[in-house]
Design a protein around this motif. Structure first.
Motif, PDB file in Angstrom:
ATOM      1  N   ASP A 173     -96.872  89.014  82.125  1.00 18.14           N
ATOM      2  CA  ASP A 173     -97.284  88.107  81.051  1.00 18.14           C
ATOM      3  C   ASP A 173     -98.109  86.984  81.672  1.00 18.14           C
ATOM      4  O   ASP A 173     -97.583  86.112  82.362  1.00 18.14           O
ATOM      5  CB  ASP A 173     -96.058  87.549  80.338  1.00 18.14           C
ATOM      6  CG  ASP A 173     -96.422  86.652  79.151  1.00 18.14           C
ATOM      7  OD1 ASP A 173     -97.603  86.299  79.010  1.00 18.14           O
ATOM      8  OD2 ASP A 173     -95.501  86.299  78.388  1.00 18.14           O
ATOM      9  N   GLY A 175     -99.865  84.727  80.009  1.00 22.03           N
ATOM     10  CA  GLY A 175     -99.857  83.499  79.229  1.00 22.03           C
ATOM     11  C   GLY A 175    -101.236  82.984  78.874  1.00 22.03           C
ATOM     12  O   GLY A 175    -101.426  81.771  78.755  1.00 22.03           O
ATOM     13  N   ASN A 197    -100.687  88.892  76.857  1.00 23.73           N
ATOM     14  CA  ASN A 197    -101.462  87.636  76.833  1.00 23.73           C
ATOM     15  C   ASN A 197    -102.465  87.587  77.978  1.00 23.73           C
ATOM     16  O   ASN A 197    -102.610  86.573  78.667  1.00 23.73           O
ATOM     17  CB  ASN A 197    -100.521  86.434  76.898  1.00 23.73           C
ATOM     18  CG  ASN A 197     -99.519  86.414  75.760  1.00 23.73           C
ATOM     19  OD1 ASN A 197     -99.880  86.572  74.603  1.00 23.73           O
ATOM     20  ND2 ASN A 197     -98.250  86.258  76.092  1.00 23.73           N
ATOM     21  N   GLY A 206    -101.172  82.793  72.779  1.00 25.48           N
ATOM     22  CA  GLY A 206    -100.095  83.772  72.870  1.00 25.48           C
ATOM     23  C   GLY A 206     -98.726  83.156  72.987  1.00 25.48           C
ATOM     24  O   GLY A 206     -97.759  83.622  72.368  1.00 25.48           O
ATOM     25  N   ARG A 207     -98.633  82.113  73.770  1.00 29.27           N
ATOM     26  CA  ARG A 207     -97.381  81.369  73.949  1.00 29.27           C
ATOM     27  C   ARG A 207     -97.732  80.067  74.645  1.00 29.27           C
ATOM     28  O   ARG A 207     -98.780  79.961  75.290  1.00 29.27           O
ATOM     29  CB  ARG A 207     -96.364  82.160  74.788  1.00 29.27           C
ATOM     30  CG  ARG A 207     -96.812  82.455  76.214  1.00 29.27           C
ATOM     31  CD  ARG A 207     -95.657  82.916  77.081  1.00 29.27           C
ATOM     32  NE  ARG A 207     -96.078  83.386  78.383  1.00 29.27           N
ATOM     33  CZ  ARG A 207     -96.330  82.594  79.438  1.00 29.27           C
ATOM     34  NH1 ARG A 207     -96.234  81.275  79.331  1.00 29.27           N
ATOM     35  NH2 ARG A 207     -96.695  83.125  80.597  1.00 29.27           N
ATOM     36  N   PRO A 208     -96.858  79.058  74.591  1.00 27.99           N
ATOM     37  CA  PRO A 208     -97.104  77.848  75.377  1.00 27.99           C
ATOM     38  C   PRO A 208     -97.204  78.185  76.859  1.00 27.99           C
ATOM     39  O   PRO A 208     -96.596  79.147  77.342  1.00 27.99           O
ATOM     40  CB  PRO A 208     -95.885  76.971  75.074  1.00 27.99           C
ATOM     41  CG  PRO A 208     -95.401  77.458  73.746  1.00 27.99           C
ATOM     42  CD  PRO A 208     -95.673  78.933  73.730  1.00 27.99           C
ATOM     43  N   SER A 209     -97.975  77.376  77.590  1.00 25.81           N
ATOM     44  CA  SER A 209     -98.294  77.715  78.969  1.00 25.81           C
ATOM     45  C   SER A 209     -97.086  77.727  79.893  1.00 25.81           C
ATOM     46  O   SER A 209     -97.006  78.539  80.809  1.00 25.81           O
ATOM     47  CB  SER A 209     -99.349  76.733  79.514  1.00 25.81           C
ATOM     48  OG  SER A 209     -99.660  77.019  80.853  1.00 25.81           O
ATOM     49  N   GLU A 214     -87.432  79.877  76.629  1.00 22.32           N
ATOM     50  CA  GLU A 214     -87.774  79.705  75.217  1.00 22.32           C
ATOM     51  C   GLU A 214     -89.168  80.238  74.912  1.00 22.32           C
ATOM     52  O   GLU A 214     -89.404  80.832  73.849  1.00 22.32           O
ATOM     53  CB  GLU A 214     -87.699  78.229  74.854  1.00 22.32           C
ATOM     54  CG  GLU A 214     -88.044  77.923  73.402  1.00 22.32           C
ATOM     55  CD  GLU A 214     -87.996  76.434  73.107  1.00 22.32           C
ATOM     56  OE1 GLU A 214     -88.167  76.077  71.925  1.00 22.32           O
ATOM     57  OE2 GLU A 214     -87.813  75.635  74.052  1.00 22.32           O
ATOM     58  N   ASN A 215     -90.106  80.049  75.833  1.00 21.88           N
ATOM     59  CA  ASN A 215     -91.490  80.450  75.594  1.00 21.88           C
ATOM     60  C   ASN A 215     -91.777  81.912  75.892  1.00 21.88           C
ATOM     61  O   ASN A 215     -92.838  82.421  75.528  1.00 21.88           O
ATOM     62  CB  ASN A 215     -92.442  79.579  76.429  1.00 21.88           C
ATOM     63  CG  ASN A 215     -92.449  78.135  75.974  1.00 21.88           C
ATOM     64  OD1 ASN A 215     -92.071  77.833  74.848  1.00 21.88           O
ATOM     65  ND2 ASN A 215     -92.884  77.244  76.853  1.00 21.88           N
ATOM     66  N   CYS A 216     -90.847  82.579  76.575  1.00 22.32           N
ATOM     67  CA  CYS A 216     -91.124  83.950  77.028  1.00 22.32           C
ATOM     68  C   CYS A 216     -90.305  85.003  76.289  1.00 22.32           C
ATOM     69  O   CYS A 216     -90.041  86.085  76.815  1.00 22.32           O
ATOM     70  CB  CYS A 216     -90.871  84.045  78.536  1.00 22.32           C
ATOM     71  SG  CYS A 216     -92.016  83.033  79.511  1.00 22.32           S
ATOM     72  N   THR A 218     -91.062  86.959  73.755  1.00 20.81           N
ATOM     73  CA  THR A 218     -91.753  88.228  73.513  1.00 20.81           C
ATOM     74  C   THR A 218     -91.760  89.101  74.759  1.00 20.81           C
ATOM     75  O   THR A 218     -91.513  90.317  74.687  1.00 20.81           O
ATOM     76  CB  THR A 218     -93.198  87.971  73.044  1.00 20.81           C
ATOM     77  OG1 THR A 218     -93.162  87.250  71.812  1.00 20.81           O
ATOM     78  CG2 THR A 218     -93.946  89.278  72.848  1.00 20.81           C
TER      79      THR A 218
END
Length: 447
Positions: A173, A175, A197, A206-209, A214-216, A218
């Motif tokens: 990922d 990001g 991403n 795609g998601r916060p950097s 919490e952000n990963c 997916t």
């Protein structure tokens, strides 16, 4: 002007073309004759690079522009180009509206406080040494559009440093950042690579950097739903690396640090870690007759400690990993390849993580505009009441049960409180003790 990770903040407020121009001027004035420069995928980076190049050349330095690349890719290019310094325009894991400037030595190590202070003094005094008309520096672009030279060199270095298995399935990922070199290196070694991403986009749609659990979510779901052996996730400039085991579980940074440290260290070796690192790492190293050496929080401090001959590795639970024999820049792609090699050798990341002990740790923050005053008073109280007190970064108190840490945030008006022990009751008691110290300190200072 510079914090522990360079100068960083909102574009148009703290980060401007004028600032970039002056940093370039100051770097050349301070003696850098050749400078490598690169940036992450944020749109504002192009503007800031142009300003930096103008400042560098205006004061007589030559520049090598390697384009949009990972921070460790740019940092590695400094020595390869025979340059005196490097500049990466990046806000790393910060949100899209931010950007920043971080300076690097030829060893791949971030500028220390002394060198950053020199640059700051030159900027604040506007004491620039401008070149004559025939002494203006030059700019050489190294395959900037295709992004080739620096990245290919980084990929070769990864494959030379790590013996990668050819039968792993890895989810990578990116990001929306610039860490493509990880996927390239794993794919070239024969791994089955699925990217998420992967389109570079400094808005990070795609998601916060920042690669947090919490952000990963997916990426965790994808790993769990496939036959992947592991997942690896980067931040926007790929200096950080976090991991997901084959069951789809996000691996805590302290656990990953313990696994890396145990792999690299042997009897008599030391591993550099920040003062907020879990007991888990010290215990893992004790099992192989190695030990931790503590630093202030910040990868620049960890990198500085790795210059000592018995320090074989350094890392932060936030995802910065440093192999000093390779580079003193946190290298997320190198960490990804090293983890893949470790999983290939051991068979299961989940099993390795499950074999580690789990210690309860408590964290909280107190918002205050008087953070440094309060931490200073906590230190005075702790020194009078405890025997084992460290003031390396904040106030860390060691007890028979565990430890607690009170420190001022480097970026926000917060006092951060951390406590850890080997059982829940002791962790709770240590945390309450630390919180009480902060309350007492605030009362003493009238806050």
């Amino acid at each position: 002007m510079f914090g522990t990770s360079g100068v960083r903040g909102p574009v148009g407020d703290e980060i401007t073309a004028g600032l970039a121009l002056d940093v370039g001027r100051a770097l050349a004035t301070d003696g850098a004759e050749t400078v490598v420069i690169g940036r992450d995928a944020r749109d504002s980076g192009a503007m800031l690079v142009r300003a930096l190049l103008a400042g560098l050349t205006e004061c007589g330095a030559d520049a090598v522009d390697v384009g949009v690349e990972a921070t460790p890719t740019v940092a590695r290019a400094v020595a390869r180009e025979g340059a005196d310094a490097g500049v990466v325009v990046t806000a790393s894991h910060n949100p899209a509206p931010d950007n920043g400037i971080k300076l690097w030595t030829a060893s791949g190590r971030a500028f220390d406080e002394e060198r950053n202070d020199r640059i700051t003094e030159i900027v604040e005094a506007a004491a620039f040494d401008f070149a004559d008309h025939d002494g203006i520096g030059t700019v050489e672009e190294r395959d900037v559009v295709a992004g080739g030279d620096a990245r290919r060199a980084h990929e070769r270095a990864l494959r030379e440093a790590v013996s990668l298995p050819d039968d792993l399935s890895v989810v990578v990922d990116l990001g929306n950042g610039v860490g493509r070199v990880t996927a390239d290196a794993l794919h070239a070694a024969g791994c089955d690579v699925e990217t998420l991403n992967a389109q570079r986009d400094g808005r990070f749609p795609g998601r916060p950097s920042e690669p947090t659990a919490e952000n990963c979510g997916t990426a965790c779901e994808v790993v769990a739903a496939t036959d992947a052996d592991l997942g690896v996730v980067h931040d926007g400039d790929a200096d950080r690396l976090m991991a997901i085991d084959e069951r789809g579980r996000f691996v805590a940074g302290d656990a990953l640090l313990a696994l890396f440290a145990r792999r690299e260290a042997g009897p008599g070796d030391r591993v550099a870690v920040p003062v907020d690192t879990s007991l888990l790492v010290a215990d893992a190293l004790a099992a192989v007759d190695a030990e931790v050496t503590y630093t202030p929080v910040g990868d620049a401090y960890v990198a500085a400690e790795t210059t000592k001959p018995d320090v074989v590795f350094g890392g932060e639970p936030s995802g910065a990993w440093i192999w000093p024999a390779q580079t003193r820049c946190p290298d997320g792609p190198l960490a990804a390849c090293t983890l893949a090699a470790l999983v290939g050798a051991e068979g299961s990341l989940a099993a390795m993580v499950d074999d580690l002990p789990a210690y309860p740790i408590r964290r909280d923050s107190v918002r205050t505009e008087a953070k440094r005053v309060i931490v200073e008073r906590v230190g005075e109280i702790a020194a009078a009441e405890y025997d084992d007190v460290s003031t390396l970064d904040g106030i860390r108190v060691e007890t028979d049960a565990g430890w607690f840490l009170v420190r001022a945030s480097g970026t926000e008006p917060l006092v951060r409180i951390t406590a850890e022990a080997r059982d829940e009751a002791d962790a709770a008691a240590l945390f309450e003790t630390a919180r009480d110290l902060v309350d007492r300190a605030a009362a003493d200072r009238g806050q």
